[in-house]
Design a protein around this motif. Structure first.
Motif, PDB file in Angstrom:
ATOM      1  N   ALA A   1       1.639   6.202  -7.088  1.00 21.83           N
ATOM      2  CA  ALA A   1       0.461   6.900  -7.626  1.00 21.83           C
ATOM      3  C   ALA A   1       0.736   8.387  -7.804  1.00 21.83           C
ATOM      4  O   ALA A   1       0.237   9.011  -8.740  1.00 21.83           O
ATOM      5  CB  ALA A   1      -0.742   6.680  -6.714  1.00 21.83           C
ATOM      6  N   ARG A   2       1.549   8.950  -6.938  1.00 20.67           N
ATOM      7  CA  ARG A   2       1.894  10.372  -7.056  1.00 20.67           C
ATOM      8  C   ARG A   2       2.827  10.648  -8.227  1.00 20.67           C
ATOM      9  O   ARG A   2       3.051  11.799  -8.596  1.00 20.67           O
ATOM     10  CB  ARG A   2       2.546  10.870  -5.766  1.00 20.67           C
TER      11      ARG A   2
ATOM     12  N   ARG B   1       2.215   1.647  -3.446  1.00 23.95           N
ATOM     13  CA  ARG B   1       1.136   2.091  -4.344  1.00 23.95           C
ATOM     14  C   ARG B   1       0.875   3.586  -4.182  1.00 23.95           C
ATOM     15  O   ARG B   1       0.762   4.316  -5.170  1.00 23.95           O
ATOM     16  CB  ARG B   1      -0.148   1.315  -4.062  1.00 23.95           C
ATOM     17  N   ASN B   2       0.800   4.051  -2.941  1.00 25.01           N
ATOM     18  CA  ASN B   2       0.547   5.474  -2.692  1.00 25.01           C
ATOM     19  C   ASN B   2       1.665   6.349  -3.241  1.00 25.01           C
ATOM     20  O   ASN B   2       1.407   7.393  -3.846  1.00 25.01           O
ATOM     21  CB  ASN B   2       0.368   5.727  -1.194  1.00 25.01           C
TER      22      ASN B   2
ATOM     23  N   ALA C   1       0.838  -1.213   0.000  1.00 27.76           N
ATOM     24  CA  ALA C   1       0.000   0.000   0.000  1.00 27.76           C
ATOM     25  C   ALA C   1       0.864   1.252   0.000  1.00 27.76           C
ATOM     26  O   ALA C   1       0.555   2.227  -0.707  1.00 27.76           O
ATOM     27  CB  ALA C   1      -0.932  -0.001   1.208  1.00 27.76           C
TER      28      ALA C   1
END
Length: 96
Positions: A85-86, A81-82, A78
């Motif tokens: 994602a940015r 992923r975070n 996670a």
């Protein structure tokens, strides 16, 4: 250093390099493999990660197989992923 990756992987390489400008830390490596595993073939993921981490593609492929056969920490995935994602993860993986 010129990128020798095919165009289908070069966007993902740019995303990873912008996410980890100082190089991908060991603590993120397996989480990134686990996250990207569902979006790339084993061979393409090995080629991509080898180019980004400056490792041998065969070594990365072995790591991919080890990663696929074991359970990764959901919080580490996670977090990866975070962060990704940015830096464009959704655009890179949208073409699945």
């Amino acid at each position: 250093m010129p990128d020798s990756l095919p165009p289908t992987l070069s966007g993902a390489a740019r995303m990873l390099r912008s996410t980890y400008p100082g190089g991908m830390p060991d603590s993120a490596y397996f989480a990134v493999l686990a996250l990207l595993y569902e979006h790339f073939s084993d061979r393409n993921l090995a080629e991509l990660m080898a180019a980004v981490t400056h490792q041998d593609a065969a070594t990365v492929l072995n790591d991919i197989h080890a990663c696929a056969s074991s359970k990764r920490e959901p919080s580490a995935i996670a977090a990866a992923r975070n962060l990704l994602a940015r830096h464009g993860l959704h655009a890179v993986c949208a073409g699945d």
